[in-house]
Design an enzyme around this catalytic site. Structure first.
Site, mmCIF file in Angstrom:
data_model
loop_
_atom_site.group_PDB
_atom_site.id
_atom_site.type_symbol
_atom_site.label_atom_id
_atom_site.label_comp_id
_atom_site.label_asym_id
_atom_site.label_seq_id
_atom_site.Cartn_x
_atom_site.Cartn_y
_atom_site.Cartn_z
ATOM 1 N N PRO A 10 0.796 -1.230 0.000
ATOM 2 C CA PRO A 10 0.000 0.000 0.000
ATOM 3 C C PRO A 10 0.832 1.285 0.000
ATOM 4 O O PRO A 10 1.891 1.348 0.626
ATOM 5 C CB PRO A 10 -0.810 -0.109 1.299
ATOM 6 C CG PRO A 10 -0.047 -1.066 2.151
ATOM 7 C CD PRO A 10 0.586 -2.036 1.202
ATOM 8 N N ASN A 11 0.314 2.255 -0.700
ATOM 9 C CA ASN A 11 0.880 3.616 -0.803
ATOM 10 C C ASN A 11 2.146 3.703 -1.649
ATOM 11 O O ASN A 11 2.656 4.793 -1.883
ATOM 12 C CB ASN A 11 1.153 4.219 0.597
ATOM 13 C CG ASN A 11 -0.117 4.351 1.401
ATOM 14 O OD1 ASN A 11 -1.075 4.967 0.938
ATOM 15 N ND2 ASN A 11 -0.162 3.756 2.583
ATOM 16 N N ARG A 18 5.202 11.105 -2.447
ATOM 17 C CA ARG A 18 4.993 10.757 -1.041
ATOM 18 C C ARG A 18 6.292 10.892 -0.251
ATOM 19 O O ARG A 18 7.292 10.255 -0.584
ATOM 20 C CB ARG A 18 4.526 9.301 -1.025
ATOM 21 C CG ARG A 18 4.441 8.683 0.314
ATOM 22 C CD ARG A 18 4.275 7.174 0.223
ATOM 23 N NE ARG A 18 4.168 6.651 1.565
ATOM 24 C CZ ARG A 18 4.469 5.419 1.903
ATOM 25 N NH1 ARG A 18 4.909 4.569 0.996
ATOM 26 N NH2 ARG A 18 4.349 5.023 3.138
ATOM 27 N N TYR A 23 11.489 8.614 0.898
ATOM 28 C CA TYR A 23 11.401 7.615 -0.176
ATOM 29 C C TYR A 23 11.989 8.056 -1.513
ATOM 30 O O TYR A 23 12.011 7.273 -2.456
ATOM 31 C CB TYR A 23 9.926 7.202 -0.364
ATOM 32 C CG TYR A 23 9.338 6.590 0.883
ATOM 33 C CD1 TYR A 23 9.869 5.412 1.415
ATOM 34 C CD2 TYR A 23 8.277 7.186 1.550
ATOM 35 C CE1 TYR A 23 9.356 4.849 2.572
ATOM 36 C CE2 TYR A 23 7.745 6.624 2.706
ATOM 37 C CZ TYR A 23 8.290 5.468 3.214
ATOM 38 O OH TYR A 23 7.788 4.904 4.353
ATOM 39 N N ASN A 74 7.752 -5.736 -1.218
ATOM 40 C CA ASN A 74 7.795 -4.629 -0.271
ATOM 41 C C ASN A 74 6.383 -4.535 0.300
ATOM 42 O O ASN A 74 5.488 -3.968 -0.325
ATOM 43 C CB ASN A 74 8.189 -3.318 -0.953
ATOM 44 C CG ASN A 74 8.293 -2.177 0.059
ATOM 45 O OD1 ASN A 74 7.865 -2.314 1.207
ATOM 46 N ND2 ASN A 74 8.850 -1.054 -0.374
ATOM 47 N N ALA A 77 3.331 -0.786 4.751
ATOM 48 C CA ALA A 77 2.845 -0.750 6.145
ATOM 49 C C ALA A 77 2.358 -2.114 6.632
ATOM 50 O O ALA A 77 2.369 -2.383 7.844
ATOM 51 C CB ALA A 77 1.734 0.289 6.277
ATOM 52 N N GLU A 98 12.091 -9.949 1.352
ATOM 53 C CA GLU A 98 11.403 -8.731 1.814
ATOM 54 C C GLU A 98 12.306 -7.532 1.543
ATOM 55 O O GLU A 98 13.481 -7.564 1.898
ATOM 56 C CB GLU A 98 11.121 -8.869 3.313
ATOM 57 C CG GLU A 98 10.494 -7.643 3.939
ATOM 58 C CD GLU A 98 10.306 -7.804 5.447
ATOM 59 O OE1 GLU A 98 10.277 -8.946 5.962
ATOM 60 O OE2 GLU A 98 10.201 -6.761 6.111
ATOM 61 N N HIS A 100 12.704 -3.090 1.553
ATOM 62 C CA HIS A 100 12.212 -1.774 1.950
ATOM 63 C C HIS A 100 13.123 -0.703 1.381
ATOM 64 O O HIS A 100 14.358 -0.868 1.387
ATOM 65 C CB HIS A 100 12.186 -1.639 3.479
ATOM 66 C CG HIS A 100 11.277 -2.619 4.130
ATOM 67 N ND1 HIS A 100 9.911 -2.447 4.138
ATOM 68 C CD2 HIS A 100 11.523 -3.798 4.738
ATOM 69 C CE1 HIS A 100 9.360 -3.486 4.752
ATOM 70 N NE2 HIS A 100 10.315 -4.322 5.119
ATOM 71 N N ARG A 107 13.877 4.008 12.006
ATOM 72 C CA ARG A 107 12.658 4.824 12.003
ATOM 73 C C ARG A 107 11.832 4.595 13.274
ATOM 74 O O ARG A 107 12.349 4.115 14.272
ATOM 75 C CB ARG A 107 11.870 4.531 10.720
ATOM 76 C CG ARG A 107 12.692 4.892 9.461
ATOM 77 C CD ARG A 107 11.901 4.746 8.196
ATOM 78 N NE ARG A 107 10.763 5.643 8.182
ATOM 79 C CZ ARG A 107 9.744 5.546 7.321
ATOM 80 N NH1 ARG A 107 9.747 4.590 6.410
ATOM 81 N NH2 ARG A 107 8.750 6.401 7.369
HETATM 82 C C1 DQA Z 1 8.441 0.868 3.542
HETATM 83 C C2 DQA Z 1 8.574 1.102 5.051
HETATM 84 C C3 DQA Z 1 7.232 0.951 5.746
HETATM 85 O O1 DQA Z 1 7.371 1.177 7.142
HETATM 86 C C4 DQA Z 1 6.243 1.960 5.198
HETATM 87 O O2 DQA Z 1 4.978 1.765 5.769
HETATM 88 C C5 DQA Z 1 6.181 1.966 3.706
HETATM 89 C C6 DQA Z 1 7.388 1.782 2.929
HETATM 90 C C7 DQA Z 1 9.759 1.134 2.785
HETATM 91 O O3 DQA Z 1 9.852 0.700 1.641
HETATM 92 O O4 DQA Z 1 10.666 1.772 3.319
HETATM 93 O O5 DQA Z 1 5.117 2.224 3.133
HETATM 94 O O6 DQA Z 1 8.080 -0.486 3.319
#
Ligand code: DQA
Length: 153
Positions: A10-11, A18, A23, A74, A77, A98, A100, A107
Site C-alpha cells: 500500500p501507498n 509521497r 522515499y 515490499n 505498512a 522482503e 524496503h 525509524r
Molecule cells: C516501507 C517502510 C514501511 O514502514 C512503510 O509503511 C512503507 C514503505 C519502505 O519501503 O521503506 O510504506 O516499506
C-alpha cells in the site's frame, strides 16, 4: 526461464510525491522500469504488481504457487501489521525476499518489527530503489544455487 514476482504494498503507488525526504523522487513506474531492464539483462521473467489492499496481496501470493520461482515483496505498512501476509508466504512455500526503500530500523519503533522477516529468505532495507535490485538478484542467486544442487527438482 526463471520467474520472479515483485509485489508492492500500500501507498507505494504514491512514490515520487509521497514523503520524498524518506522515499526519494523515483516513481513506482521508474522502479518497475529499472526492474524490467534488470530482468531483460538477466534473462528472467519478471512481473510487478501493486495493491493497496491486504487481501489482494494475499491472493496474489497464493496464486504465485507453481507460477513463479520466487517472490520479492515490499509489504509497506503491512510489514508491521499483517499476520495474513505472513501466513500467505508460508503457504506459498517459495523463496520470498522482503525489501524496503527506507531503513526501517532507523525509524519509528512501530516500523522496527516485521511479521514477514521470520518467514522470508532474507530482508533488504535502506537502499532506496537499489533494495529492489538487491532483492531480485538475491532471489535469482538463491534459485540458481538450488537448481545447481538438485537439477531435477
Ligand atoms: C516501507 C517502510 C514501511 O514502514 C512503510 O509503511 C512503507 C514503505 C519502505 O519501503 O521503506 O510504506 O516499506
Amino acid at each position: 526461464m526463471i520467474r520472479i514476482l515483485v509485489l508492492h504494498g500500500p501507498n507505494l503507488n504514491m512514490l515520487g510525491v509521497r514523503e520524498e525526504n524518506i522515499y526519494g523522487t523515483q516513481t513506482l513506474n521508474d522502479i518497475n522500469g529499472m526492474l524490467a531492464t534488470w530482468a531483460k539483462d538477466a534473462g528472467v521473467h519478471l512481473e510487478a504488481k501493486q495493491s493497496n489492499r491486504e487481501g489482494e496481496l494475499v491472493t496474489w501470493i497464493q496464486e504465485a504457487r507453481g507460477q513463479f520461482d520466487a517472490i520479492v515483496i515490499n509489504p509497506a505498512a503491512y510489514t508491521h501489521t499483517s499476520i495474513a501476509l505472513r501466513d500467505a508466504v508460508l503457504s506459498a512455500e517459495m523463496p520470498t525476499v522482503e525489501v524496503h526503500l527506507s531503513n526501517i530500523y532507523q525509524r519509528e519503533e512501530f516500523r522496527q518489527h516485521s511479521y514477514l522477516a521470520g518467514v522470508a529468505l532474507g530482508q533488504i532495507s535502506g537502499f532506496g530503489s537499489t533494495s529492489y535490485l538487491l532483492g531480485v538478484q538475491a532471489a535469482l542467486d538463491h534459485i540458481q544455487s538450488k537448481l545447481q544442487s538438485s537439477p531435477s527438482s
